[in-house]
Design a protein around this motif. Sequence first.
Motif, mmCIF file in Angstrom:
data_model
loop_
_atom_site.group_PDB
_atom_site.id
_atom_site.type_symbol
_atom_site.label_atom_id
_atom_site.label_comp_id
_atom_site.label_asym_id
_atom_site.label_seq_id
_atom_site.Cartn_x
_atom_site.Cartn_y
_atom_site.Cartn_z
ATOM 1 N N ILE A 51 0.868 -1.179 0.000
ATOM 2 C CA ILE A 51 0.000 0.000 0.000
ATOM 3 C C ILE A 51 0.902 1.225 0.000
ATOM 4 O O ILE A 51 2.061 1.144 0.407
ATOM 5 C CB ILE A 51 -0.960 0.031 1.212
ATOM 6 C CG1 ILE A 51 -0.169 0.114 2.521
ATOM 7 C CG2 ILE A 51 -1.900 -1.163 1.213
ATOM 8 C CD1 ILE A 51 -1.042 0.310 3.755
ATOM 9 N N PRO A 52 0.400 2.379 -0.480
ATOM 10 C CA PRO A 52 1.242 3.578 -0.507
ATOM 11 C C PRO A 52 1.652 4.017 0.895
ATOM 12 O O PRO A 52 0.905 3.859 1.858
ATOM 13 C CB PRO A 52 0.329 4.626 -1.168
ATOM 14 C CG PRO A 52 -0.712 3.845 -1.894
ATOM 15 C CD PRO A 52 -0.923 2.609 -1.087
ATOM 16 N N ILE A 53 2.860 4.554 0.994
ATOM 17 C CA ILE A 53 3.322 5.134 2.252
ATOM 18 C C ILE A 53 2.952 6.612 2.226
ATOM 19 O O ILE A 53 3.409 7.342 1.340
ATOM 20 C CB ILE A 53 4.847 5.002 2.416
ATOM 21 C CG1 ILE A 53 5.285 3.543 2.259
ATOM 22 C CG2 ILE A 53 5.292 5.547 3.768
ATOM 23 C CD1 ILE A 53 6.797 3.358 2.238
ATOM 24 N N PRO A 54 2.122 7.096 3.151
ATOM 25 C CA PRO A 54 1.761 8.519 3.161
ATOM 26 C C PRO A 54 3.004 9.398 3.272
ATOM 27 O O PRO A 54 3.958 9.057 3.975
ATOM 28 C CB PRO A 54 0.865 8.653 4.396
ATOM 29 C CG PRO A 54 0.354 7.272 4.654
ATOM 30 C CD PRO A 54 1.463 6.346 4.240
ATOM 31 N N LEU A 55 2.978 10.526 2.579
ATOM 32 C CA LEU A 55 4.135 11.426 2.583
ATOM 33 C C LEU A 55 4.497 11.856 3.991
ATOM 34 O O LEU A 55 5.685 11.892 4.354
ATOM 35 C CB LEU A 55 3.846 12.660 1.717
ATOM 36 C CG LEU A 55 4.962 13.718 1.696
ATOM 37 C CD1 LEU A 55 6.261 13.123 1.171
ATOM 38 C CD2 LEU A 55 4.531 14.921 0.853
ATOM 39 N N GLU A 56 3.484 12.160 4.824
ATOM 40 C CA GLU A 56 3.781 12.645 6.170
ATOM 41 C C GLU A 56 4.501 11.572 6.994
ATOM 42 O O GLU A 56 5.304 11.879 7.873
ATOM 43 C CB GLU A 56 2.511 13.098 6.900
ATOM 44 C CG GLU A 56 1.426 12.052 7.059
ATOM 45 C CD GLU A 56 0.402 12.087 5.938
ATOM 46 O OE1 GLU A 56 -0.737 11.669 6.176
ATOM 47 O OE2 GLU A 56 0.749 12.529 4.832
ATOM 48 N N THR A 57 4.238 10.298 6.683
ATOM 49 C CA THR A 57 4.931 9.214 7.373
ATOM 50 C C THR A 57 6.351 9.059 6.849
ATOM 51 O O THR A 57 7.296 8.859 7.624
ATOM 52 C CB THR A 57 4.163 7.891 7.199
ATOM 53 O OG1 THR A 57 2.812 8.066 7.665
ATOM 54 C CG2 THR A 57 4.807 6.770 7.987
ATOM 55 N N SER A 58 6.509 9.162 5.527
ATOM 56 C CA SER A 58 7.847 9.067 4.926
ATOM 57 C C SER A 58 8.765 10.149 5.457
ATOM 58 O O SER A 58 9.962 9.936 5.650
ATOM 59 C CB SER A 58 7.748 9.164 3.403
ATOM 60 O OG SER A 58 7.103 8.042 2.857
ATOM 61 N N LEU A 59 8.205 11.323 5.709
ATOM 62 C CA LEU A 59 9.016 12.422 6.219
ATOM 63 C C LEU A 59 9.536 12.134 7.622
ATOM 64 O O LEU A 59 10.542 12.705 8.044
ATOM 65 C CB LEU A 59 8.203 13.728 6.218
ATOM 66 C CG LEU A 59 7.874 14.307 4.840
ATOM 67 C CD1 LEU A 59 6.902 15.475 4.966
ATOM 68 C CD2 LEU A 59 9.141 14.753 4.124
ATOM 69 N N ILE A 60 8.864 11.242 8.335
ATOM 70 C CA ILE A 60 9.299 10.881 9.684
ATOM 71 C C ILE A 60 10.428 9.856 9.636
ATOM 72 O O ILE A 60 11.484 10.050 10.226
ATOM 73 C CB ILE A 60 8.123 10.335 10.516
ATOM 74 C CG1 ILE A 60 7.061 11.423 10.715
ATOM 75 C CG2 ILE A 60 8.612 9.818 11.864
ATOM 76 C CD1 ILE A 60 5.779 10.914 11.344
ATOM 77 N N HIS A 61 10.196 8.739 8.925
ATOM 78 C CA HIS A 61 11.214 7.676 8.963
ATOM 79 C C HIS A 61 12.126 7.642 7.740
ATOM 80 O O HIS A 61 13.087 6.869 7.695
ATOM 81 C CB HIS A 61 10.590 6.302 9.206
ATOM 82 C CG HIS A 61 9.478 5.899 8.278
ATOM 83 N ND1 HIS A 61 9.548 6.022 6.901
ATOM 84 C CD2 HIS A 61 8.268 5.349 8.539
ATOM 85 C CE1 HIS A 61 8.443 5.543 6.364
ATOM 86 N NE2 HIS A 61 7.638 5.152 7.343
#
Length: 267
Positions: A51-61
């Motif tokens: 499933i897609p990784i939300p941008l706001e989550t990618s910015l964290i990890h």
Amino acid sequence: MVLNLKNPLSFFDLETTGTNITNDRIVEFSIIKMMVNGETITKTRKINPTIPIPLETSLIHGIYDEDVKDAPTFKSIAKELAKFLEGSDLAGFNILRFDVPILVEEFLRAGVDFEVTNRKLIDAQKIFHLMEKRNLSAAYKFYCNKELKDAHSAEADTKATLEVLESQVKKYEGQTVSDMRGNEIGVIKNDMAILHELTSSKMVDLAGRLILNDQGEEVFNFGKHKNRKISEVFKKEPSYYEWMMNGDFPLDTKRKLTEIKLRGFQR
């Protein structure tokens, strides 16, 4: 100090697509398996969550869709991972509330039996909170070096809180504050507007069901629409507003929801 082990102990941490245990997926895991003799085996791997990784989550990890597009799915490595963890107890930081539940969900989706009831689960965060209290008495002792007498008496607690805040400002004034992601969010100053911004500015309702995201947009902070803009949810799923208004939510939350909904009609 060498840990006294009767079984191997696997320390692990997960990076995921989000914080919803039911719907989100693992995008990376890292495990350090400590054997009874003190030897350690490290296994780290990125996972295609499907499933897609939300941008706001990618910015964290720091893990983006592009980084995991060629990685194996959890299902494809589930049996291998279960074998690696066989007979091992589990340890980590905040694993009881998040990492263990989401790991078990992934194994269940993959059709692999991964039982935790016969394992010891050690959560370093729980030990931290048990030993380093975070209540008013502990704060009063830490900041003011005084014992709080008559704790839970309204007047004593109020007086102690006043002294704690004064001591906090004195101790931290001029120091930079970072959030849990390491982002700088401000500087402590003897200014109530600034202290408000640091402690309360993201709140929309008092129960914390509705908050502001990093862009200052009103988003849900729970459930299936967590981190989604409230106005967009109401446009695509109007019944969600009715569900919340008829549900067991605080009146303040319902009032804020209505304000947001009416604001959308006025545009």
